[in-house]
Structure formats: C-alpha cells, structure tokens
Design an enzyme around this catalytic site. Sequence first.
Site, mmCIF file in Angstrom:
data_model
loop_
_atom_site.group_PDB
_atom_site.id
_atom_site.type_symbol
_atom_site.label_atom_id
_atom_site.label_comp_id
_atom_site.label_asym_id
_atom_site.label_seq_id
_atom_site.Cartn_x
_atom_site.Cartn_y
_atom_site.Cartn_z
ATOM 1 N N ASP A 266 0.822 -1.204 0.000
ATOM 2 C CA ASP A 266 0.000 0.000 0.000
ATOM 3 C C ASP A 266 0.868 1.271 0.000
ATOM 4 O OD1 ASP A 266 -2.662 1.293 0.459
ATOM 5 O OD2 ASP A 266 -1.722 1.917 2.353
ATOM 6 N N ALA A 267 0.481 2.223 -0.811
ATOM 7 C CA ALA A 267 1.012 3.605 -0.789
ATOM 8 C C ALA A 267 2.494 3.700 -0.436
ATOM 9 C CB ALA A 267 0.186 4.448 0.187
ATOM 10 N N GLU A 303 1.488 0.124 -4.742
ATOM 11 C CA GLU A 303 0.664 1.291 -5.045
ATOM 12 C C GLU A 303 1.599 2.484 -4.950
ATOM 13 O OE1 GLU A 303 -3.245 3.789 -3.504
ATOM 14 O OE2 GLU A 303 -2.049 2.655 -2.073
ATOM 15 N N GLN A 397 -11.095 4.171 -5.319
ATOM 16 C CA GLN A 397 -11.794 5.062 -6.250
ATOM 17 C C GLN A 397 -13.302 5.016 -6.026
ATOM 18 O OE1 GLN A 397 -9.973 7.135 -7.651
ATOM 19 N NE2 GLN A 397 -8.008 6.107 -7.404
ATOM 20 N N GLY A 399 -14.688 3.746 -2.902
ATOM 21 C CA GLY A 399 -14.954 4.006 -1.481
ATOM 22 C C GLY A 399 -14.569 5.388 -1.012
#
Lengths: 568, 568
Positions: A266-267, A303, A397, A399
């Site tokens: 993640d990120a 991501e 995108q 949520g």
Amino acid sequence: MKTIDIEKRSIGVNFQEDGKAVVRVWAPSADKLDLLIVQTGEVVSLNKREFGYWQVTTDRLNAGDKYCFLIDGKIKRPDPASLSQPDGVHESSQAVSLKEFNWTDTGWTNPPLGDYIFYELHTGVFSPEGTFSGIEEKLDYLLELGITAIEIMPVAQFPGNRNWGYDGVFPFAVQNSYGGPNGLRHLINACHNKGVAVVLDVVYNHMGPEGNYFDSFGPYFTDKYNTPWGSAINVDDAWCDGVREYFIENALMWFRDFHVDALRLDAVHAIKDLSATHILREIKENVDALMKQSSRKHHLIVELDLNDHRFIDPVKNCGYGMDAQWIDEFHHALRVAAGGDTNGYYSDFDGINHLAKAYRDAYVFDGMYSPHRKKIFGSKTGNPGWQFIVFSQNHDQVGNRMLGERSSQLFSFETQKLLAGAIIVSPFLPMFFMGEEWSEPNPFLYFVSHTDPELAEAVRKGRKEEFSDFHSAGEVPDPMAEGTFLKSKLQWGLLDKPDHERMFKYYQALISLRKNNQVLKKCNRDNLEVVADPENQLLLLERWEGEHRLFCALNFSKQRRTAVIPPS
Amino acid sequence: MKTIDIEKRSIGVNFQEDGKAVVRVWAPSADKLDLLIVQTGEVVSLNKREFGYWQVTTDRLNAGDKYCFLIDGKIKRPDPASLSQPDGVHESSQAVSLKEFNWTDTGWTNPPLGDYIFYELHTGVFSPEGTFSGIEEKLDYLLELGITAIEIMPVAQFPGNRNWGYDGVFPFAVQNSYGGPNGLRHLINACHNKGVAVVLDVVYNHMGPEGNYFDSFGPYFTDKYNTPWGSAINVDDAWCDGVREYFIENALMWFRDFHVDALRLDAVHAIKDLSATHILREIKENVDALMKQSSRKHHLIVELDLNDHRFIDPVKNCGYGMDAQWIDEFHHALRVAAGGDTNGYYSDFDGINHLAKAYRDAYVFDGMYSPHRKKIFGSKTGNPGWQFIVFSQNHDQVGNRMLGERSSQLFSFETQKLLAGAIIVSPFLPMFFMGEEWSEPNPFLYFVSHTDPELAEAVRKGRKEEFSDFHSAGEVPDPMAEGTFLKSKLQWGLLDKPDHERMFKYYQALISLRKNNQVLKKCNRDNLEVVADPENQLLLLERWEGEHRLFCALNFSKQRRTAVIPPS
C-alpha cells in the site's frame, strides 16, 4: 547485524523442532522484558541481546496459548509480531505454530505477472459470511468468471470487526473475525488447488491509530517526516534496522508460510526512506533470496503515486526492483473520458487525450506540470506493460467517494461495458473490483468499528473533510454504523437478474478474449498505436503481435460513430 | 512551464540591452505585487503570470537604484533574488547590472577536478581586512604555497557583519561588508589571471533565521519534512517548481555571471527530495547545458552525510551527477588514528583500521552498523578517487568544537605534519583549512552578529547544546561577541616565526610533491594497497602508476618504528 533468516520467521514467537518456543522481541526502549503466559500466570524473562532485541527459548509456552509481554515489569502489551489476536487488538496474543498446516498445493505454480487478471475483494463484504471460508465458497464462481488472481484487501488485525484493513496494527496477525491465520491459509491452499493466485494487500507505510502499542517497544516511528497519518514509519532514522527487519520479515512470512503469490504494498510513496538502500530494494533482495531457496516465484506490486520508474526498475538498473505498480492515472483519464467527475484530482485530466497518453506512455504526468498537484510531476517510463496495473474501479476510487457509488450508479449500462473493455484492451494488467462484473448497485462505503469513542468521532470528522473535493448532496454515511458496512455487501442474488447476468456474461467474454487473443494476451507496449479524436470522443487503438493485428474503437460519445480502420 | 534560460538570469531584476529593467518575481502567495523605487518613491505594478510569477519591464529602475516590493499593497519586502543588500538583510535591495564588469580572464581554463588542491577560507577572518580585496592581496602567497583552488565559505548576505555564512538569507546577493557582487567578481577575475580556481560554498538546504522573508512571497518551505533548522526547503511539494528554479538559477548565475569554477553545495543530505527527478540532478542537467553553450567547465561538489554514491554517479548511471563530495569519515578516522578525540561522532571510528578502510574504500561505513548513528549506514562505492575530498581540518571540524581549536592546539608539531602528509598521499583530493599551513594557533570560533536579541539568545543557547558531545572545561565563547570573531582572525605575522615558517615550508614541499610525483598526481584508487598495523599504530600505503611505485609509512605511535617495504 542483519539477523534475517529467509528460511524461517525470527521475530515474535516461533516453535523449534523440539517444540520449544523461541521468543524474540525488538524492544530497544525496554529496560526489562518478560513473557507472561496468560492461563498459567507464568512469567519468563527475556534476555537482552544486541541491537535492541530480547530473546528466550522456553518450553512453558505452547501453540494455542495466550501470552503478552511485560515491559519494565509493569506495562502489559500484546506482541508486536503477534500471529493471532483472538480477542482483538487490545488483548493478549496467541502463540501459533506456522508449521502446523497441511498444505496440499504442491502442484501449484505461480504464473508470471503477465498472466494475472486481478479481482480485488474485501473479505468482510465480498461474501455473505464475511470470512475467508466465504471467499472459498465463491472460488468456482470466480473461475467461471475467468479471473486468475484474487487480491485480498488488508487482513492484518484491526480494531473491531469492520474495517477496510488500512487501520491494522498487527501486520503479522490475520484478523480473527475473518478466520485468523489458519482460515487464510485454508483459503490460499484452496485457491491454489483451483488454479487461482492470491495477492495480499499489506500496509508498510503507516500503522492504524487504535491498538497501536509500538511506542512501548521501540522507535517504530520517526518525526523526520510528516505524513497524512502522523509520524512516519522509521525506516531510515536511528534504530531503523529493527523496524526494517520487522517489515522484511513480514513480506517473507506471507510468501514462505502462507504461500501468498504476490504482495500489493500500500502507498509506498508514503514510505520515506533516504538511506543508501531503500527498504523496498532490501525487501526485494530478501524475496529474491527466498525464491532462490524455495524455487517458488513471488511478485511484489506497489501502489505508487510518484510516477517514478525507479521503483519498478530492476535492482541491477539502480531500481528498487518492484515487479509492478498500480496506475491510478489510467483510471482518472478513463473516467473523465467517459463523462465522469472532473473535480478534485480528476481536474488534471482532459479525458480522451490523456487516456490516449496513458495507453501510450503508462504515466500521463511524465514530467508535465500538474495543475492539481501544483508542480511538475513524474518521469518517462519505458518499462514493459505487465509492470502496470489498471482498473476502472477499485476500493479507493469507489470508497473514497462520499456515497461510495460504484460505476453502476454513475454510468449507463453501455458505458460500464465500455469502461471494462477499455481495461481489457490495454497493454497493462487488468484489475476488477468485486461485483463490478454484474454491475452491483450497492455502494462500497468507508466503514470502521473503533472502540475508542474519541477516535471514532475523529474518523467521522476526518471523513467529512477528506472528500471536500467530491462534495455533493446528501448526508455523509456514518463510518462507525454497522448499517454502513451492511449496505456495502455484495448482493449475489442479483446474478440471476437479466441485466446483471448480461453484464456478467459480457465480463466473462472480455476476460476470455484477453486470455485467448494472440494480441491481448501479451502486455506489449511497443506494438501499439493510439489515435485520440476528442472532437468525436473517439479513441482508436491498434495493437499487433507478428501477423496478428487488433483494432479497437472506443466510442465515449453518446452517438453512433464511424471509425476508419486502420487509423490513418 | 520551465522558464530557465541558461543564457541569462530570469528572476529578480535584470537589465535588457536597451537598458530597461525586467523585473520578475515568484510570489504565488501575493494578490498584488508592486515594485517600489526607493529614491523616487515611484511605484510600478507587476503583472501576474502563470505559475505564481509576476513580471514587468520598466525604464524607471536603473542599475544602482534601491528598490523593494510591496505585497498586496501593504507589506514592504526586499527582493528574494536580490543581487545586493547594501544596507543589510532587512532593508531595500539594490539593482545591479550583471553585465557591467570588465572580465579579463579569457585566458583562464578551469582545470579538471583531479588537479584541484583546495584551500578553504572564510572571507571575514582570512585577511586583516576581512574582505574580498583582502583575499586578493594574499593570492601571491597562496601561489607560493602551491594550492590550485580557493574555496570561499558562503557569501550570501547574512545579518550583520560577522557570520560563517550559513545564516545567509539572500542566496543571490553577495555580502555587502565583504565587498558585494563586484568585489567578488574582482577577486575571481584576479584569481583566474593568477591561475587559481575559485570554489564557492552555497547553501541550498536551509535559509537563515533572520531576514528570512520568503513566506511573504510563496511556499519556499514545506512541512512534509523536519530538519534541524525547522521546515525543509520545498523542492518536492506543491508549488516546488518556483523554488527549484530559484536554486537552479542561483547555481547557473555563479558559474555564468561570476565565473565561479566550482560550487560546494552545503549539506545536500538535508535537501529532502522524493520527486522523480532530484533537484541536484536537475541542477546538473542545467549546468551541463550551460557548459555546452559557454564551452567553460564547471564542477559541482557536495557535502554529503549519507555515503550514498547515487549522488556522485553520472546521470546516465541513474545518479544525480555531482562531480565530487566531501568525506568527513576520512577526517574522523585520521584524527582518531592520531590520538584525537574519541567522543561524539568520533566514537564510531577505531583509528588505524578505519583509516586504512577509508584509503581503500572511501566510505568507511559502507553498509556496516554505526553505533553512533544506531543503524546500518552507507553503500559501497567504486567511484574514482577524484570524486572525494579529504582534509584533516575544515571550518566545521575546527569550528564546531566548543573552543574552536585547530590541530595546532591539539596535536604535536610532528603529528600536525603527519596529518597533512596523510591527506597528501591519499588517492583523493586534498583540502586545507586557511592557516593550517603555518600551524596558526588562533581558534576558528563560531560567530554571528544577529540584530534580533531573542534570536541572538537562542543561538547562544543552541551553541551550548550543540557540542554537548564535546564537553570540556571552560566557558562557551559568546558567538555574538565581536571579540569571538576577532580571536578567530589569522595571524599573518607568524609566518616569519621559525616554527611557523618551518611548517609552511613543509606544506609547500608536500603540495609540490603532490603536483609533481607521477603517482601522487593521479587520484587512482585501483592501484593502491594499504596495510594497517594497529598494534604498532602504523599504516603502510603502497600506490603505483605503471613503473612508478610509492611507499608511505604513516607512524601514528610516539615511537620510532621499523616498516618493511614493500609491505608483505
């Protein structure tokens, strides 16, 4: 000082061949550290080792036992490397023997990334049961659909029973309400036996706010950097090696002990690392060593909101060696081309032209000025198509909209089909978000179940602020309400209804085309030409492999259009 | 959006061929921006342009005129890109025509870095006058000594008349009390005519605290990162392009308009840039373009505390393209080997063994655990020797001691000679600190002349805290006192005293050896062997070029030693 043994987990509780537990904790902040076995009340002292580690080997702790740590003789805390939190984030950990699972997936071979067709799902709302075994029940359905990999949103133990997963605070523990570590392993084993790869979403860029007891043990965080979630994870400041090992061990564990095929990190742009060796590169080097030793293949997907190919370049080319990355920009350009929102971060995208650029260049902002970011952004990438993952919907995108509307509520039936087609014909890896294949009308809302009332209120408030860019009529659904969670559940019954069934069959056909067409099955960015015709809202795509040629006309207008093929 | 024109400065006030002033200011925070010409009281409004710039072309402002900007009709501020602050940091700027200087250095060719023998000096305390013309008076002396380049500590306008230079707040303005922009150009012209290169120390990682009016104009700073000096310079957050251009323009100006041969970029590890193109790389690309256009050569040198060769790798090898870097670790290992301090950051160094590693590997910590930093630190480097600059003293290593003692006060006469010899025989670029060549006994103390009393007190307090690692007997000299500055002046009269003259002649001989010896004149790290003998405090170094061989025995013990040559 590196103590990582790729062959087995070395932090937390691990059982030796002789059944004894090796307990090893990184706690440089502690002056004294004891293991407390809950049922018997026994206390076993750990011995201080180098670099902030504490260790003991004991026959007092057995698999299944609950335990916690006593810091400086007074502060009781669960294990930061706990594998199981049967009573939630605030209570004792449970010892688990990672060897005790009867794997039957020896025939499984993880396919190359180029063959992945991703299906992102959230364990809690995907199935009626909201558990891993609920997912297992749907595997035959997913095979019928044709996808080749499920991507499971984060399962690290979080507060309560309802969370997207990004508030996890035990990166090694599998959420108890989903089925815990053995539930997950059962699911992965079943997936492999049915020929489905498993991607697990993991969060290495922040920790959740509730049940976050890391400070009691050591400097897991640094104030060198500020992030949207407060202090950054300490991967390059004093004492960072213990933290780096913690995450490297975590990646290795999912691959080695859970047979996960790919991780989605993640990120990673929020992992601030200015040391000479970026932690992602160190993860990659360790995973490479594991793969060499096990002869199994594993993928690392990130991501990334930086448009910086250094992250996905091979280590030998000075990269961090990640195998693939998500590209949100393709999504944004596609949605604008389809007549979707143009506010917030969408404001950077002009639709057809940028979508053509995304097909051609992967990164839309590749050194151009971004008005939304208010700076020049990105670099040019020549990396192969299979290193990029595209989607027309995903958990974020959908949520991150105030009302969590899926495309089903925002676009016509035909436009939904167009969106899916645009993904399938790209030279990138396609990903779908659970339920989009039957045009699920239920939203995917933001939901949490914090037990700390102040925090719950802060989340409510934060939520209101977050989508100020997407302001529209209506009340903000309460993230804490169980109803918000329940409203987000998939309605499997719809599959029998005509329009939903029609959409399902359309997706099925698209996926089959992707897998069988000589051009589409290759993620070849080189043999590709794209012509944008913004006036007619038309995009013409030509791709080829040897003698095989493919022409696609994507009509984003509401009218019938004539396209000349091949495009001149 | 890039507006950098390598041929001329584009921000601040610049005069066209027709004599009109083009005034261009990056002030995205302003709603209205006016130019106020001080003497006439005239007000000229600037026009808003893209990306936060304001611009006007006017015949009302002439070279020599004082001016300032009026933000939103009420806030009066000097020009952030001012070239001259004749009345200090708080007052009006002065328009300067960069074309008005009669250069006579057309015969000058900047030598390759491998030929540099650096001499670091502070304009204020180097000469009795404390000015650029004071340095000019000493050029014949420096030629006699044999050095090939002077490195001038920062000259950007700072508060008051006394400062090391790292509190500068006008990166384009040359300190008025040193002689201003034309004083500096006169010095550089004279240097070139005498065959001496000029290195200028510039600070792109922070701004000084007093006279720091940047916030009135735009987001020069970001709170994404925290630095020891507060908010970081904004080189990767929203609006960063204006800030990046500001510093790129600055580097170009020194090379193009001041004929500076090399820049020494202060503490670049504190420039936090996670964008796809690091600002150092962008500076390099612009300097490359300038060099191509002008056919002059310029070098970029960085102070870097990361042991990360990416900074000095060529751009084509994914590096940031810096030409060379300082290596403090050589200094630390050398000082410990010589029996110097072992506290603070010196505690990481064991002397002879680490010094041998520094000769061999350039970076001592190249992936090893550093107990002082409490983390694994650095990467291995195969970069050539001329990319590393070594010294046994410099402004920081002397001046960051509580009492600012030079080696002259800490080591015996013979050990001082050994230290200098150790630098000269290295395969790296040697640097000396003004006065060390005659064993100047005066300290180099930390001095400032803030006019803000609160700040002055904060600096006093900060200074006390800073060298807690180097605590020793005695009062902390007051950085604000003029006497502290005066005590730091070089005593040129000492050159006539026997011992000091002897040291001078020794340095002269060493430098001559370095320039003429077939082995020493090459910075060849490959043809080098080093043997550490910590028991005897002896280090044996062997270097060769073709048939030429050089053996050095460095005896750090207090006894006579026998060394076998060649070392076995």
